[in-house]
Design a protein around this motif. Structure first.
Motif, PDB file in Angstrom:
ATOM      1  N   THR A 153       0.810  -0.993   0.021  1.00 12.23           N
ATOM      2  CA  THR A 153      -0.074  -0.179  -0.029  1.00 12.23           C
ATOM      3  C   THR A 153       1.061   1.220   0.024  1.00 12.23           C
ATOM      4  N   GLY A 154       0.402   2.324  -0.400  1.00 13.61           N
ATOM      5  CA  GLY A 154       1.317   3.442  -0.402  1.00 13.61           C
ATOM      6  C   GLY A 154       0.295   4.601   0.005  1.00 13.61           C
ATOM      7  N   ASP A 155       0.465   6.022  -0.781  1.00  7.51           N
ATOM      8  CA  ASP A 155      -0.391   7.004  -0.338  1.00  7.51           C
ATOM      9  C   ASP A 155      -1.407   7.151  -1.285  1.00  7.51           C
ATOM     10  N   PHE A 156      -2.322   6.180  -1.358  1.00 10.75           N
ATOM     11  CA  PHE A 156      -3.527   6.075  -2.183  1.00 10.75           C
ATOM     12  C   PHE A 156      -4.564   5.435  -1.142  1.00 10.75           C
ATOM     13  N   LYS A 157      -5.414   6.162  -0.580  1.00  7.42           N
ATOM     14  CA  LYS A 157      -6.246   5.744   0.579  1.00  7.42           C
ATOM     15  C   LYS A 157      -7.424   6.661   0.710  1.00  7.42           C
ATOM     16  N   LEU A 158      -8.605   6.066   1.254  1.00  5.18           N
ATOM     17  CA  LEU A 158      -9.785   6.910   1.507  1.00  5.18           C
ATOM     18  C   LEU A 158      -9.850   6.856   3.035  1.00  5.18           C
ATOM     19  N   LEU A 159     -10.100   8.130   3.684  1.00  4.10           N
ATOM     20  CA  LEU A 159     -10.454   8.175   5.319  1.00  4.10           C
ATOM     21  C   LEU A 159     -11.615   8.793   5.326  1.00  4.10           C
ATOM     22  N   SER A 160     -11.983   8.544   6.573  1.00  2.96           N
ATOM     23  CA  SER A 160     -13.648   8.822   7.018  1.00  2.96           C
ATOM     24  C   SER A 160     -12.921  10.334   7.537  1.00  2.96           C
ATOM     25  N   ARG A 161     -14.004  11.195   7.537  1.00  3.08           N
ATOM     26  CA  ARG A 161     -13.879  12.518   8.277  1.00  3.08           C
ATOM     27  C   ARG A 161     -12.893  12.481   9.533  1.00  3.08           C
ATOM     28  N   ARG A 162     -13.661  11.416  10.589  1.00  2.00           N
ATOM     29  CA  ARG A 162     -13.268  11.701  11.594  1.00  2.00           C
ATOM     30  C   ARG A 162     -11.749  10.946  11.895  1.00  2.00           C
ATOM     31  N   VAL A 163     -11.522  10.115  11.097  1.00  2.06           N
ATOM     32  CA  VAL A 163      -9.897   9.670  11.023  1.00  2.06           C
ATOM     33  C   VAL A 163      -9.013  10.744  10.369  1.00  2.06           C
ATOM     34  N   CYS A 164      -9.513  11.428   9.431  1.00  4.43           N
ATOM     35  CA  CYS A 164      -8.793  12.394   8.784  1.00  4.43           C
ATOM     36  C   CYS A 164      -8.534  13.463  10.008  1.00  4.43           C
ATOM     37  N   ASP A 165      -9.550  13.910  10.600  1.00  2.00           N
ATOM     38  CA  ASP A 165      -9.407  14.909  11.710  1.00  2.00           C
ATOM     39  C   ASP A 165      -8.493  14.582  12.878  1.00  2.00           C
ATOM     40  N   ILE A 166      -8.508  13.346  13.434  1.00  5.55           N
ATOM     41  CA  ILE A 166      -7.722  12.583  14.275  1.00  5.55           C
ATOM     42  C   ILE A 166      -6.099  12.810  14.014  1.00  5.55           C
ATOM     43  N   ILE A 167      -5.701  12.476  12.728  1.00  7.04           N
ATOM     44  CA  ILE A 167      -4.337  12.547  12.014  1.00  7.04           C
ATOM     45  C   ILE A 167      -4.114  14.044  11.865  1.00  7.04           C
ATOM     46  N   CYS A 168      -4.895  14.968  11.522  1.00 11.24           N
ATOM     47  CA  CYS A 168      -4.542  16.192  11.330  1.00 11.24           C
ATOM     48  C   CYS A 168      -4.221  17.192  13.064  1.00 11.24           C
ATOM     49  N   GLU A 169      -4.913  16.261  13.814  1.00 15.75           N
ATOM     50  CA  GLU A 169      -4.753  17.069  15.029  1.00 15.75           C
ATOM     51  C   GLU A 169      -3.479  16.429  15.992  1.00 15.75           C
ATOM     52  N   LEU A 170      -3.001  15.248  15.386  1.00 14.98           N
ATOM     53  CA  LEU A 170      -1.832  14.701  15.932  1.00 14.98           C
ATOM     54  C   LEU A 170      -0.656  15.878  15.785  1.00 14.98           C
ATOM     55  N   SER A 171       0.074  16.171  17.111  1.00 10.51           N
ATOM     56  CA  SER A 171       0.929  17.119  16.816  1.00 10.51           C
ATOM     57  C   SER A 171       2.422  16.646  16.520  1.00 10.51           C
ATOM     58  N   GLU A 172       2.658  15.475  16.335  1.00 13.30           N
ATOM     59  CA  GLU A 172       4.020  14.902  15.880  1.00 13.30           C
ATOM     60  C   GLU A 172       4.504  15.757  14.498  1.00 13.30           C
ATOM     61  N   LYS A 173       5.747  15.974  14.766  1.00 13.08           N
ATOM     62  CA  LYS A 173       6.246  16.397  13.419  1.00 13.08           C
ATOM     63  C   LYS A 173       6.670  15.380  12.612  1.00 13.08           C
ATOM     64  N   GLY A 174       6.909  15.560  11.201  1.00 16.06           N
ATOM     65  CA  GLY A 174       7.413  14.673  10.336  1.00 16.06           C
ATOM     66  C   GLY A 174       6.679  13.282  10.172  1.00 16.06           C
ATOM     67  N   LYS A 175       5.342  13.481  10.094  1.00 16.92           N
ATOM     68  CA  LYS A 175       4.507  12.432  10.072  1.00 16.92           C
ATOM     69  C   LYS A 175       4.553  11.575   9.079  1.00 16.92           C
ATOM     70  N   TYR A 176       4.534  10.113   9.592  1.00  9.41           N
ATOM     71  CA  TYR A 176       4.846   9.017   8.615  1.00  9.41           C
ATOM     72  C   TYR A 176       3.241   8.538   8.208  1.00  9.41           C
ATOM     73  N   LEU A 177       2.524   8.966   7.368  1.00 16.94           N
ATOM     74  CA  LEU A 177       1.361   8.695   7.357  1.00 16.94           C
ATOM     75  C   LEU A 177       0.697   7.269   7.037  1.00 16.94           C
ATOM     76  N   ARG A 178       1.742   6.600   6.300  1.00 19.11           N
ATOM     77  CA  ARG A 178       1.276   5.106   6.135  1.00 19.11           C
ATOM     78  C   ARG A 178       1.263   4.243   7.287  1.00 19.11           C
ATOM     79  N   GLY A 179       1.983   5.016   8.338  1.00 20.46           N
ATOM     80  CA  GLY A 179       1.957   4.170   9.595  1.00 20.46           C
ATOM     81  C   GLY A 179       0.714   4.735  10.580  1.00 20.46           C
TER      82      GLY A 179
END
Ligand code: UDP
Ligand code: MG
Length: 306
Positions: A153-179
């Protein structure tokens, strides 16, 4: 129901228009509403001008541009933050990931899945080196991490609104989205597809960028490299004791062995390993330092239709 499609673009003047045309052809006939959010990651070619033209002609096209190149992961997160859909899709703009697959992803979302991973059955037009290093890397990463990152898998995904919001709110820098997209949990599933060859231009992922992304994956999701130093330390201490005993026994038996014979290679190896382990701790230290500095992950220059 609205779907946001987030598209990071770096020097993609040859691809953006084609992506727009294909995406519009696929999405305009659907029952759901949609928006196309292009994030220009500090391109030095005419990508922004092309996007500007598209956005002027179609309000569904939204554009953000960075003040410089901050990287694909930062561009995706920026697009996530600007998105307003009930579901958010991330995909590249080189059409390696077929747009029609998004419809399949939306179906899974409507069935109640909150993360839908695009899984590549094949990868056309990519070098053997890239495919084999990617395979070995994900195998290794999954061995040393607690949260599993799905293969192929890579950077081709669908996220629900709440999953997307949770990821956006994470304060960590250099986010590794696939993880993070696996780590977040909830109901997850896969949609299989054949990955095409890039339609226009060359890959924008240089070896340096690939190595940086791979390093972010390991540093963000595993403490295992840090434990190596202790394991090797114990191993080499034991070896030193054994070597000392062997030397003593040989001397007792009357065999002359100069202790320096053993010292040189041993010291060299230990010195080298210490440098490697220091380097590993420094990478974690650097990551921690980045969090403490708390600089933003990107700087926005312009916005259109937002
Ligand atoms: N990309 C980006 N910033 C970068 C490098 C790449 O936004 O610094 C974008 C690029 O425009 C594309 C996507 O990320 O839409 C994936 O890049 P690419 O297709 O070059 O990677 P590959 O598919 O070869 O791994
Ligand atoms: Mg590509």
């Amino acid at each position: 129901m609205k779907v946001s499609v987030v598209v990071p673009c770096y020097n993609e003047e040859l691809s953006v228009e084609r992506f727009y045309r294909e995406a519009t052809a696929v999405f305009s006939g659907q029952a759901f509403d949609y928006e196309l959010i292009f994030v220009d990651d500090g391109s030095s070619d005419n990508t922004f001008l092309k996007l500007d033209e598209l956005a002027k002609a179609d309000a569904k096209v939204k554009v953000l541009s960075f003040s410089r190149n901050f990287g694909q992961q930062a561009a995706i997160i920026c697009g996530f933050r600007a998105s307003t859909g009930d579901a958010v899709v991330e995909m590249d703009c080189d059409l390696q990931d077929p747009v029609e697959v998004v419809l399949e992803m939306v179906k899974r979302f409507e069935e109640g899945f909150e993360v839908v991973h695009g899984r590549r059955l094949s990868r056309k037009g990519e070098s053997r080196f890239k495919k084999s290093t990617a395979k070995a890397y994900y195998k290794f990463l999954n061995k040393i991490t607690t949260s599993k990152i799905p293969q192929n898998t890579g950077d081709f995904k669908l996220l629900s609104r709440r999953v997307c919001d949770i990821i956006c709110e994470l304060s960590e820098k250099g986010k590794y989205l696939r993880g993070l997209e696996s780590w977040v949990g909830f109901k997850q599933t896969f949609v299989d597809f054949e990955r095409h060859a890039r339609q226009e231009g060359e890959t924008k992922y240089t070896l340096k960028k690939m190595v940086r992304l791979a390093k972010d994956g390991v540093i963000s999701f595993s403490e295992w490299p840090l434990t190596l130093s202790i394991k090797f330390g114990i191993g080499f201490s034991a070896l030193s004791v054994i070597a000392a005993i062997v030397l003593a026994v040989l001397n007792i038996c009357g065999v002359y062995t100069h202790p320096l014979y053993y010292l040189f290679p041993f010291n060299g190896l230990i010195g080298g390993l210490l440098m490697v382990f220091k380097g590993i701790s420094d990478m974690y230290l650097h990551k921690t330092y980045e969090q403490v500095k708390a600089r933003p992950e990107y700087v926005i220059d312009k916005k259109i239709n937002l």
